[in-house]
Each structure stands twice: as structure tokens, then as C-alpha cells.
Design a protein around this motif. Structure first.
Motif, PDB file in Angstrom:
ATOM      1  N   VAL A  36      -9.134   2.953  -2.732  1.00  0.00           N
ATOM      2  CA  VAL A  36      -8.728   3.924  -1.809  1.00  0.00           C
ATOM      3  C   VAL A  36      -9.440   4.581  -1.550  1.00  0.00           C
ATOM      4  CG1 VAL A  36      -6.149   5.313  -1.299  1.00  0.00           C
ATOM      5  CG2 VAL A  36      -6.227   2.850  -2.353  1.00  0.00           C
ATOM      6  N   CYS A  37      -9.769   5.051  -0.622  1.00  0.00           N
ATOM      7  CA  CYS A  37     -10.755   6.233  -0.162  1.00  0.00           C
ATOM      8  C   CYS A  37      -9.597   7.472   0.128  1.00  0.00           C
ATOM      9  CB  CYS A  37     -11.676   5.639   0.837  1.00  0.00           C
ATOM     10  SG  CYS A  37     -12.488   5.116  -0.437  1.00  0.00           S
ATOM     11  N   SER A  51       0.376  -1.243   0.268  1.00  0.00           N
ATOM     12  CA  SER A  51       0.305  -0.313   0.101  1.00  0.00           C
ATOM     13  C   SER A  51       1.091   1.085  -0.058  1.00  0.00           C
ATOM     14  CB  SER A  51      -0.833   0.199   1.473  1.00  0.00           C
ATOM     15  OG  SER A  51      -1.770  -0.971   1.158  1.00  0.00           O
ATOM     16  N   PHE A  52       1.872   1.364   0.697  1.00  0.00           N
ATOM     17  CA  PHE A  52       2.831   2.226   0.484  1.00  0.00           C
ATOM     18  C   PHE A  52       3.488   2.826  -1.080  1.00  0.00           C
ATOM     19  CE2 PHE A  52       5.328   5.170   2.642  1.00  0.00           C
ATOM     20  CZ  PHE A  52       6.488   5.434   2.296  1.00  0.00           C
ATOM     21  N   ILE A  53       4.236   1.083  -1.400  1.00  0.00           N
ATOM     22  CA  ILE A  53       4.584   1.935  -2.622  1.00  0.00           C
ATOM     23  C   ILE A  53       2.898   2.759  -3.265  1.00  0.00           C
ATOM     24  CG2 ILE A  53       5.105   0.760  -4.308  1.00  0.00           C
ATOM     25  CD1 ILE A  53       6.312  -1.255  -2.619  1.00  0.00           C
ATOM     26  N   PHE A  54       1.757   1.221  -3.198  1.00  0.00           N
ATOM     27  CA  PHE A  54       0.516   1.725  -3.977  1.00  0.00           C
ATOM     28  C   PHE A  54       0.528   3.698  -3.970  1.00  0.00           C
ATOM     29  CE2 PHE A  54      -3.828   1.059  -4.137  1.00  0.00           C
ATOM     30  CZ  PHE A  54      -3.798   1.754  -6.074  1.00  0.00           C
ATOM     31  N   LEU A  55       0.742   4.178  -2.281  1.00  0.00           N
ATOM     32  CA  LEU A  55      -0.002   5.308  -2.271  1.00  0.00           C
ATOM     33  C   LEU A  55       0.707   6.546  -3.118  1.00  0.00           C
ATOM     34  CD1 LEU A  55      -1.993   7.045  -0.063  1.00  0.00           C
ATOM     35  CD2 LEU A  55       0.380   6.430   1.691  1.00  0.00           C
ATOM     36  N   ILE A  56       2.938   6.213  -2.928  1.00  0.00           N
ATOM     37  CA  ILE A  56       3.255   6.995  -3.263  1.00  0.00           C
ATOM     38  C   ILE A  56       2.928   7.224  -4.709  1.00  0.00           C
ATOM     39  CG2 ILE A  56       6.093   6.904  -4.017  1.00  0.00           C
ATOM     40  CD1 ILE A  56       6.542   5.681  -1.689  1.00  0.00           C
ATOM     41  N   ILE A  57       3.001   6.420  -5.605  1.00  0.00           N
ATOM     42  CA  ILE A  57       3.029   5.932  -6.962  1.00  0.00           C
ATOM     43  C   ILE A  57       1.745   6.846  -6.858  1.00  0.00           C
ATOM     44  CG2 ILE A  57       1.811   5.102  -8.377  1.00  0.00           C
ATOM     45  CD1 ILE A  57       3.940   2.173  -7.698  1.00  0.00           C
ATOM     46  N   PHE A  72      -2.872   3.146 -15.820  1.00  0.00           N
ATOM     47  CA  PHE A  72      -2.250   3.070 -14.866  1.00  0.00           C
ATOM     48  C   PHE A  72      -3.955   1.951 -13.781  1.00  0.00           C
ATOM     49  CE2 PHE A  72       0.349   0.850 -11.560  1.00  0.00           C
ATOM     50  CZ  PHE A  72      -0.270   1.446  -9.781  1.00  0.00           C
ATOM     51  N   ASN A  73      -3.979   0.657 -13.976  1.00  0.00           N
ATOM     52  CA  ASN A  73      -5.040  -0.137 -12.899  1.00  0.00           C
ATOM     53  C   ASN A  73      -4.608  -0.343 -11.779  1.00  0.00           C
ATOM     54  OD1 ASN A  73      -7.220  -1.285 -12.087  1.00  0.00           O
ATOM     55  ND2 ASN A  73      -7.674  -2.326 -14.329  1.00  0.00           N
ATOM     56  N   PRO A  74      -4.601   0.090 -10.884  1.00  0.00           N
ATOM     57  CA  PRO A  74      -4.340   0.209  -8.927  1.00  0.00           C
ATOM     58  C   PRO A  74      -4.875  -1.272  -8.574  1.00  0.00           C
ATOM     59  CG  PRO A  74      -5.340   2.579  -9.152  1.00  0.00           C
ATOM     60  CD  PRO A  74      -5.766   1.576 -10.582  1.00  0.00           C
ATOM     61  N   ARG A  75      -6.228  -1.964  -9.421  1.00  0.00           N
ATOM     62  CA  ARG A  75      -6.773  -3.449  -8.581  1.00  0.00           C
ATOM     63  C   ARG A  75      -6.006  -4.171  -8.914  1.00  0.00           C
ATOM     64  NH1 ARG A  75     -13.163  -4.263  -9.917  1.00  0.00           N
ATOM     65  NH2 ARG A  75     -12.734  -3.625 -11.641  1.00  0.00           N
ATOM     66  N   HIS A  76      -5.681  -4.048 -10.530  1.00  0.00           N
ATOM     67  CA  HIS A  76      -5.676  -5.208 -11.050  1.00  0.00           C
ATOM     68  C   HIS A  76      -4.063  -5.460 -10.675  1.00  0.00           C
ATOM     69  CE1 HIS A  76      -4.154  -7.952 -13.940  1.00  0.00           C
ATOM     70  NE2 HIS A  76      -2.852  -7.132 -14.483  1.00  0.00           N
ATOM     71  N   THR A  77      -3.129  -4.475 -10.412  1.00  0.00           N
ATOM     72  CA  THR A  77      -1.898  -4.538  -9.539  1.00  0.00           C
ATOM     73  C   THR A  77      -2.210  -5.354  -8.005  1.00  0.00           C
ATOM     74  OG1 THR A  77      -1.382  -2.549 -10.357  1.00  0.00           O
ATOM     75  CG2 THR A  77      -0.156  -3.671  -9.642  1.00  0.00           C
ATOM     76  N   LEU A  78      -2.890  -4.341  -7.506  1.00  0.00           N
ATOM     77  CA  LEU A  78      -3.475  -4.863  -6.040  1.00  0.00           C
ATOM     78  C   LEU A  78      -3.417  -7.404  -6.335  1.00  0.00           C
ATOM     79  CD1 LEU A  78      -3.457  -3.748  -3.165  1.00  0.00           C
ATOM     80  CD2 LEU A  78      -6.212  -3.884  -3.691  1.00  0.00           C
ATOM     81  N   LEU A  87       1.928  10.475  -6.418  1.00  0.00           N
ATOM     82  CA  LEU A  87       2.479  10.832  -7.971  1.00  0.00           C
ATOM     83  C   LEU A  87       1.377  11.426  -8.885  1.00  0.00           C
ATOM     84  CD1 LEU A  87       6.091   8.526  -7.976  1.00  0.00           C
ATOM     85  CD2 LEU A  87       6.025  11.385  -7.336  1.00  0.00           C
ATOM     86  N   LEU A  88       1.082  10.660  -9.280  1.00  0.00           N
ATOM     87  CA  LEU A  88       0.168  10.219 -10.271  1.00  0.00           C
ATOM     88  C   LEU A  88      -0.672  11.407 -10.038  1.00  0.00           C
ATOM     89  CD1 LEU A  88      -1.368   6.953 -10.933  1.00  0.00           C
ATOM     90  CD2 LEU A  88       0.344   8.545 -12.362  1.00  0.00           C
ATOM     91  N   ILE A  89      -1.489  11.699  -8.974  1.00  0.00           N
ATOM     92  CA  ILE A  89      -1.961  12.974  -8.397  1.00  0.00           C
ATOM     93  C   ILE A  89      -1.730  13.955  -8.380  1.00  0.00           C
ATOM     94  CG2 ILE A  89      -3.670  13.707  -6.592  1.00  0.00           C
ATOM     95  CD1 ILE A  89      -4.218  11.072  -5.556  1.00  0.00           C
ATOM     96  N   GLY A  90      -0.257  14.649  -8.160  1.00  0.00           N
ATOM     97  CA  GLY A  90       0.741  15.245  -8.055  1.00  0.00           C
ATOM     98  C   GLY A  90       0.760  15.777  -9.876  1.00  0.00           C
ATOM     99  N   ILE A  91       0.689  15.018 -10.613  1.00  0.00           N
ATOM    100  CA  ILE A  91       0.622  15.139 -12.528  1.00  0.00           C
ATOM    101  C   ILE A  91      -0.616  15.403 -12.653  1.00  0.00           C
ATOM    102  CG2 ILE A  91       0.675  14.149 -14.391  1.00  0.00           C
ATOM    103  CD1 ILE A  91       3.458  12.008 -12.854  1.00  0.00           C
ATOM    104  N   LYS A  92      -1.738  14.677 -11.764  1.00  0.00           N
ATOM    105  CA  LYS A  92      -2.845  15.635 -12.294  1.00  0.00           C
ATOM    106  C   LYS A  92      -2.778  16.699 -12.201  1.00  0.00           C
ATOM    107  CE  LYS A  92      -7.599  13.571 -13.498  1.00  0.00           C
ATOM    108  NZ  LYS A  92      -7.608  13.761 -14.141  1.00  0.00           N
TER     109      LYS A  92
END
Ligand SMILES: *[C@@H]1O[C@H](CO)[C@@H](O)[C@H](O)[C@H]1NC(C)=O
Ligand SMILES: *[C@@H]1O[C@H](CO)[C@@H](O)[C@H](O)[C@H]1NC(C)=O
Ligand SMILES: *[C@@H]1O[C@H](CO)[C@@H](O)[C@H](O)[C@H]1NC(C)=O
Ligand SMILES: *[C@@H]1O[C@H](CO)[C@@H](O)[C@H](O)[C@H]1NC(C)=O
Length: 798
Positions: free
Chosen positions: A772-773, A702-708, A743-749, A711-716
């Protein structure tokens, strides 16, 4: 005659005779005269007085008189003149008949002196009679077979004249056949005979009429005739003659009895019974022909009386004869040639020379399966046969020579499709109407092991309820082999592989004969949820063929696990204390109960409810979420120490449940909350050993995910500066179903979670989605947690 003449003279001239006797010596000589007969009465004969030298003047005085012996007084003398004359017509033939010399004697008497003179008158013959035949018609009958030179005596003609005036010459009227033969016998009698100079033929001329003439030698000659009527009698000298020497006729075969074949006719030139003919078969005609045909002896009609079969004989040839009734009989002959015309009365025959009852199904096209001969006893078109077999069978006909066929395969055979062929061979001739025959042959296709056993379902799913009995039959695989006999005997076996590092045979047993699969273990859904089994079916052919099927064995869950409360941990007893700030209003999220259920599905669907409460009106628990919220604002008079007993139960049948007791402490100071909460999470004492791993993994992931995500949110957010309202939206919950998101977070998860650790598959039911809420409301306590929830509920929960 002379005597009577003298008697008469004596009687009537008695005195003269006496006188004559007395004066006979007074005869002075004889005077001779000749006259021709047939002188008229009173005709002058001679002047006797003058010839005797008597004085005429004294004649009467001297009593001149004539004496004759002739009673008829043919001669008389004139007493005055002394002239001798014919007292009547003198017929020499009457007087003297056939005497060669006819003389009348007389005496002349004179008296004073008595003198007697003798004289004679010769009557000369004249040709005053014609020759005559005794019969004016001479009837003669002679056989036509009379030999040449045969003689038929005729009566000779009679001519009363004498000498040359009598007959001399006979003549017959001119004709081809007859002549005359006249001979004079020793006694001078003429024998006249009819002589056959040329053979007679009754059939040419059955009668002759001839004139026979007899001519005398008089001058002029006289003749007499007689008619000769000759009848030529018939003799049986002609054979009956047929109108035709050869009769050529055609006869249609199978002509019924009584059919007229030909009518022969013969005529006989003879007459009467010699011409009556009777027809019959020549005695050389075979018995068979006499049975097939009848011949009417009277009419000459040849009719069918047997069965005329072209196939037996196509022609008949025999002789018939016509025999007349003559004696002896004569026969005439004729030849009968009967040509039989074929009719299409024979159907073709199919002779099966050799039929292979079995043909292997792998026989190559062109394999000979039968030899047949087709014959038709008819000829010509009627015997021309066309042979065929139906088009819809993989066989065809091949002609080897006329009337000989091979039945060969025209295509590949497949016993499994058609094991037996019934082939109707049809033979039809070209007659009109055509006749046909059919014959069926049966050709079985023998089996070749060309089919592997086939599973009814090559991919199948087997559901086994966990906690099954040992040795229970769980499934039966069935494979069918369409081949025959041992080629179709199917045995089953596992294709061995490992399940959870153990050979399959440790788990399952397979009845090789009927494919029944038995469980050798009691399965635990929580340990093994599914595995694959490959079953092979093999037939007993040589070489054997096999195929395999894959079974997905799915161990169905049973509700055999009670929910386990993860947080707050119940292991440290019920000492868990949640701090609630005094200021918390209605709906304040106090804490969340986290529980897991090792089962799956409904068995793992957990429901939360308050079992006991110090003040039932203060807290409510989310029925599905397990979130504990304040039901109302906290009042002054509320006790600062509250407790709840929460019942967590699954949805199994029957359901299993656990309880947890949560204590709440209502405080005025809020700053401690974070430290309390942080302690809750980081304190390893509150986490079970098993879940520790999970949490570590989940946490790090989740941590890695969160960072990603950050990052994505930042770009967005940089990209979307123009629309800051979107950024602040309270429902900024990034749905993982967003298709535009690369990027499909669910898939990766999911991929990550499926990682196998500690020899155990961590199964996450598919119906549970993770999201992720980033809701600001839940940021405080939920940020680090992944909540399982069914998709329809996501909206409600976020
Ligand atoms: C021979 O033929 C005649 C007529 O030609 C006939 O009257 C007679 O009956 C026949 N004879 C036989 C034996 O048929
Ligand atoms: C007639 O039949 C004979 C056999 O019965 C055969 O040899 C001959 O050739 C036939 N003649 C004709 C003209 O068909
Ligand atoms: C074959 O022969 C049978 C009788 O033998 C007949 O009933 C049938 O119609 C025939 N089939 C053909 C195709 O001629
Ligand atoms: C297979 O054979 C076994 C043993 O004979 C028997 O118990 C079982 O019922 C059979 N299964 C089927 C499907 O016939």
C-alpha cells in the motif's frame, strides 16, 4: 720152566746127574729153609754143612758140592764152610712170577761116602711192588644225559706181589658225581667200574679229572694211581633263554619301515649247534602282526615293516621264540608288548548330519539350521576338537554332546540384506601342530512378505504442460519391493479422491502393472493449477503389503491467454477520454493502464508500449507499470485532443498482445478531474462482470485494511510526536517485510485472496507482492489500487 731148568742142569752138570741117578737111593731127607726175597748178594741163607751134620774139616775132602736146577745160580754154597748164601739178589717175582709159592730146590753131594742131601729154599714174598695201572691216564667221554648208576669199566691195576701184597683196595679222588664199583668175577678177576652217582651237566662242568688209586695190602702198603679224564659231552638239554621274559616297548605311530622296535636276545647254555639260536614268531602270532613287524632270525631285531596306525590298534602283543639248532631243537619264548604312541595324524572330520537348505527370514533366534558331528580319530589332546564358525554371521554353534553341534540362528535374518549365507565351519584339534578341517554349508534365507513396496520418491512433483493431448502419459510411478517373487509383484492404483468435485478417475488413468499415469483430460492451468494424487503400490504377498506416494501434479502454464485491458475499459470502444489539465507539467501522471493476463509467470508479465500517438512527444507510458505520464509540459499549441494507442503484450513465447486506445482532452479547468475520475471507478459499466467481483472484494478488503492501517498509523503517530520529520517523510512506504511489525498486512492479504469463490481458485503468483503506497504523489489516483510488482522493483515504483 722146570724142564728147561733140568735141561740146563743136565747139560752143564752131566756128571752130577748121572751121579744123582746112581745115588738117589742115598737121600737122607730134605732140609727146608725160607728166605725173604730181595736179599743182598752174599747174604747168608743157611749153614747147610752144619745142618747136615757134616764135618767141616772134611768137606773139601769129601768133595762137598751143591747142585741146583736154577740156571741163574741164585744160591751158592761155600765149599769150605758149607754155608749156603745168595749168589745174587733174589726177586721172587722174577723167579716165580705170580706163583703163590716160590721154592728153589738144591741137592748137596758129598763123597766118601757118597751122600746126597736134598733141600729147598722157599723165597718169601715181600711187598716190593706197587700196584700199577696199564694206562696212567684213562680218557672217558660221557654224555651229560647219562642215566644215574651208569657204569664205565676201568682197567684194574696190576700188582706183581702176591697175597696180601697184591691189590686189595681201589679209591677214587673225592668228587660229587662219581663213585667206584669193584666186583670180583668168578674167576677171581676184579672188575673195577666208575659209577655215575649224580647227573652230569655239561653246562656246569664239562670235564672232570679224577685220580684212581689202587692200594695193596702190604705192610707198609703200596699204591698206584691213574688219572681219569672225563669229558662230559653236550647234549641239547637247554632251551634258549631270552634276556627278558617280557619286552615292553613304545612305538610312535607312523614310524617308517625299518624302524627298530626292539632287539630280543636269547642265550642257550648248550654248546655248538645246540647253542645256535634262531628267532621267529611264535606260530600263534597272527598274520597281521607278522605283516606289520619283521623279526630277523639271526639278530633278533624286530623292525617295523607295515604301517603302524594308532587309530587301528593302540597296542600289540605277541610271542617270539628262539629255537636252537640241536636235535631235537628246543625253543624259548618271550612276550613282546608294543604300546603305540599316538601322533596327531588325523585331521578332524566334519560330518553334516542334516542341513536345512532354507530358513525363513522370520525364523526366531535359536532356530536349528544344521546338525553336525565332528570326530577326530586321534586320541587325547590330538583328538580334542574345537569347532567354530565365523563371528560375522547370525549363526552360532551349540554343543549338544561331545562332538555334536547344532548350528542355530543367533539373530534375526533378513533375506533382503543377505539372502544366502555360506558358513565355513572350522574344526581344529589340540595337537601340536594342530590339524584343522573346514566345511562350508550354504543356508538360504527364504522370503517372507515383510517389505511393503517402496516408492522411489514418496513425494514427487509432476509437471504437466496445460493443453496436453488426451491420453498422453504424463508420469510413471515406480515402487520397488525387495521381497521375492510374488511378494515383490507390485501393482499400482489410485487412492481415489475428488479433484474439483470430480473423481480423480475422471482426470487420470493408471496402468496398474507398470505405474504409467495417463491424462484423461486436457488440463487448463487457468482452471486448475495443481492437485494432489495419491498412488498406492501393493504387492502380491499373503497378506499383501502396500505403501503410498503423493504426487503433486502441477499444470504448467502455457501462454494461451492474451492480456486483457481492465482499465480504461475497452469494451465501450475507444471513447475513453482522460482529462489532462493545461497546467500539468512534465511527468504528470495522467492515467494508468490496468491489464490482466490469465496466464501466470512470464506469460502474465505485461509490458506496455505506445503503438500510435497523435503527438509522440507528449506522452510516455511506463514500460512495466503502464502509467501514462506527460513527457513535457503542455504547450499552448498542443492540440487539446490527443490520443494514444497502447500495446499491452505479455512475455510469453510467442507473446500475445492487446491494444487499447486512450483519448486525452487537455483542459484548463482542473476541478472536473475528480468527478471524472470518480465516475471512472464507480461506474459499473466500465468494469467487466468477472472483474467486478474482484474489485468488490478487493475494495472491501482494502477498505477494512485501510481503516486498520489508518488506525495503526494514528497510534504510531501519537507515539512518535517527538519525530514529526519521520511522519512527513515522502517515502513513508510501509514495507511489508518489516519484521518488527506485529501486524503483517501482506500475510492477511494473501490469505484473504486465496479465498475460493465461484468454484475457481484465484491464483496470485508468489513473485508478486502487494504494498500500500501512501505516497502523496500517487494518493490521488493510486490509493485504491493494489499494484502487483516484483520486489526488486518496489523501490523504483513507489
Ligand atoms: C640261525 O642262526 C644262525 C646263527 O645264530 C645263523 O648262522 C643261521 O643262518 C640262522 N638260520 C636261519 C635260517 O636264519
Ligand atoms: C590293547 O588293545 C586291545 C584291543 O586291541 C584293548 O582291548 C586293550 O585294552 C589294549 N590294552 C591297553 C593296555 O591299551
Ligand atoms: C578351508 O579349507 C580350504 C581347503 O579345503 C583352505 O584353502 C582354506 O584355507 C580353509 N579355510 C580355513 C579358514 O581354514
Ligand atoms: C506400461 O505399459 C503400457 C502398456 O503396456 C506401455 O504402453 C507403457 O509404455 C508402459 N510404461 C513403461 C514405463 O514401461
Amino acid at each position: 720152566m722146570a724142564d728147561s731148568w733140568i735141561t740146563n742142569a743136565l747139560k752143564f752138570r752131566l756128571l752130577d746127574i748121572i751121579f744123582f741117578l746112581l745115588v738117589s737111593d742115598l737121600v737122607f731127607g730134605i732140609i727146608h729153609y725160607s728166605i725173604r726175597e730181595e736179599m743182598e748178594r752174599g747174604a747168608f741163607v743157611a749153614n747147610v754143612a752144619e745142618d747136615l751134620g757134616l764135618n767141616i774139616w772134611r768137606l773139601s775132602a769129601r768133595n762137598f758140592r751143591l747142585a741146583t736146577a736154577d740156571k741163574r745160580q741164585c744160591l751158592e754154597v761155600n765149599l769150605e764152610t758149607g754155608i749156603l748164601f745168595a749168589n745174587e739178589r733174589i726177586d721172587r717175582e722174577q723167579l716165580c712170577e705170580q706163583m703163590p709159592a716160590c721154592v728153589l730146590s738144591f741137592e748137596i753131594f758129598v763123597e766118601e761116602p757118597l751122600e746126597m742131601y736134598r733141600g729147598e729154599v722157599e723165597i718169601l714174598d715181600i711187598n716190593d711192588n706197587s700196584p700199577s695201572f696199564p694206562e696212567s691216564v684213562i680218557l672217558l667221554q660221557m654224555a651229560e644225559t647219562m642215566a644215574l648208576d651208569s657204569r664205565f669199566p676201568l682197567e684194574s691195576a696190576v700188582d706183581p706181589d702176591v697175597g696180601s701184597n697184591a691189590v686189595t683196595v681201589y679209591n677214587i679222588s673225592p668228587n660229587e658225581h662219581f663213585g667206584l664199583k669193584v666186583e670180583t668175577a668168578e674167576d677171581g678177576i676184579e672188575i673195577v667200574e666208575l659209577l655215575l652217582e649224580k647227573p652230569l651237566d655239561h653246562e656246569r662242568q664239562s670235564s672232570f679229572q679224577l685220580m684212581l688209586t689202587a692200594t695193596d695190602g702190604g705192610n707198609p702198603p703200596r699204591s698206584g694211581t691213574a688219572r681219569i679224564l672225563i669229558t662230559v659231552l653236550d647234549s641239547n638239554d637247554n632251551a634258549p633263554a631270552f634276556d627278558n621274559k617280557v619286552h615292553k616297548v613304545s612305538l610312535i605311530e607312523n614310524s617308517p619301515r625299518g624302524t627298530l622296535v626292539v632287539s630280543v636276545h636269547a642265550t642257550d647254555a648248550d654248546e655248538g649247534s645246540n647253542a645256535e639260536v634262531n628267532y621267529s614268531f611264535n606260530n600263534r602270532v597272527s598274520q597281521k602282526i607278522q605283516e606289520l613287524f619283521s623279526l630277523d632270525p639271526r639278530t633278533g631285531e624286530i623292525r617295523v615293516q607295515g604301517i603302524i596306525d594308532y587309530e587301528e590298534d593302540d597296542n600289540y602283543s605277541f610271542d617270539v621264540q628262539a629255537v636252537d639248532n640241536g636235535s631235537p631243537a628246543i625253543a624259548g619264548h618271550s612276550k613282546i608288548l608294543i604300546k603305540v604312541i599316538d601322533v596327531n595324524d588325523n585331521a578332524p572330520e566334519i560330518l553334516l548330519k542334516s542341513v536345512a537348505r532354507m530358513v525363513p527370514e522370520d525364523a526366531a533366534p535359536g532356530t536349528v539350521t544344521a546338525l553336525i558331528n565332528v570326530i577326530d580319530r586321534d586320541s587325547g589332546r590330538n583328538g580334542r576338537v574345537n569347532c567354530e564358525i565365523p563371528k560375522n554371521v547370525p549363526f552360532k554353534l551349540q554343543t549338544t554332546s561331545r562332538g555334536r553341534y547344532k548350528v542355530i540362528t543367533s539373530d534375526m535374518l533378513d533375506r533382503e540384506t543377505i539372502p544366502l549365507y555360506t558358513i565355513a565351519i572350522l574344526a581344529r584339534d589340540s595337537g601340536s601342530p594342530p590339524l584343522s578341517t573346514n566345511k562350508t554349508i550354504q543356508i538360504s534365507v527364504s522370503d517372507i512378505n515383510d517389505n511393503a513396496p517402496r516408492f522411489a520418491r514418496p513425494m514427487d512433483t509432476v509437471y504437466v504442460l496445460e493443453n496436453n493431448a488426451l491420453g498422453a502419459s504424463i508420469f510413471t510411478v515406480t515402487a520397488f519391493d525387495p521381497d521375492l517373487d510374488q511378494n515383490s509383484y507390485v501393482t499400482y492404483s489410485f487412492i481415489d479422491n475428488l479433484i474439483q468435485d470430480l473423481p480423480l478417475s475422471n482426470y487420470l488413468n493408471l496402468n496398474s502393472m507398470n505405474g504409467t499415469i495417463y491424462a484423461l483430460r486436457s488440463f487448463d492451468n487457468e482452471r486448475v493449477k495443481n492437485f494432489q494424487v495419491q498412488v498406492q503400490a501393493r504387492d502380491a504377498g499373503v497378506p499383501p503389503l502396500s505403501s503410498s506416494a503423493t504426487l503433486d501434479v502441477i499444470i504448467l502454464d502455457q501462454n494461451d491467454n492474451a492480456p486483457v485491458i481492465v482499465s480504461p475499459s475497452a469494451q465501450s470502444g475507444s471513447a475513453q477520454v482522460e482529462v489532462v489539465p493545461q497546467s500539468a507539467g512534465q511527468g504528470y501522471l495522467v492515467t494508468k493502464i490496468i491489464a490482466t493476463d490469465a496466464d501466470s509467470g512470464l506469460n502474465a508479465r505485461l509490458l506496455y508500449q505506445v503503438l500510435e500517438a497523435t503527438d509522440p512527444s507528449l506522452f510516455i507510458v511506463g514500460h512495466n507499470s503502464g502509467k501514462i505520464r506527460t513527457a513535457r509540459g503542455i504547450l499552448e499549441q498542443d492540440s487539446t485532443s490527443q490520443s494514444l494507442v497502447i500495446l499491452v503484450k505479455d512475455n510469453g513465447q510467442p507473446s500475445l498482445s492487446s491494444t487499447v486506445t486512450i483519448h486525452f482532452s487537455i483542459l484548463g479547468n482542473v476541478t472536473e478531474i475528480f468527478s471524472e475520475n470518480r465516475n471512472l471507478v464507480t461506474n459499473p459499466e466500465y468494469v467487466s462482470d468477472i472483474n467486478l467481483y474482484l474489485i468488490v472484494i478487493l475494495g472491501s478488503t482494502s477498505f477494512i485494511f485501510l481503516i486498520i492501517i489508518i488506525l495503526l498509523i494514528g497510534i504510531k503517530c501519537k507515539q512518535d510526536k517527538h519525530s514529526p520529520e519521520d511522519y512527513n517523510s515522502p517515502s513513508c512506504c510501509y514495507g511489508l517485510d518489516d519484521a518488527n511489525n506485529t501486524f503483517n498486512p501482506r500475510h492477511t492479504l494473501k490469505e484473504t485472496l486465496n479465498y475460493t469463490g465461484a468454484g475457481e481458485i484465484v491464483h496470485i503468483p508468489e513473485t508478486h507482492h502487494y504494498s500500500v503506497c501512501l505516497s502523496p504523489e500517487s494518493a490521488k489516483s493510486d490509493f485504491l489500487f493494489l499494484k502487483p510488482y516484483p520486489p526488486p522493483m518496489s523501490q523504483d515504483e513507489c
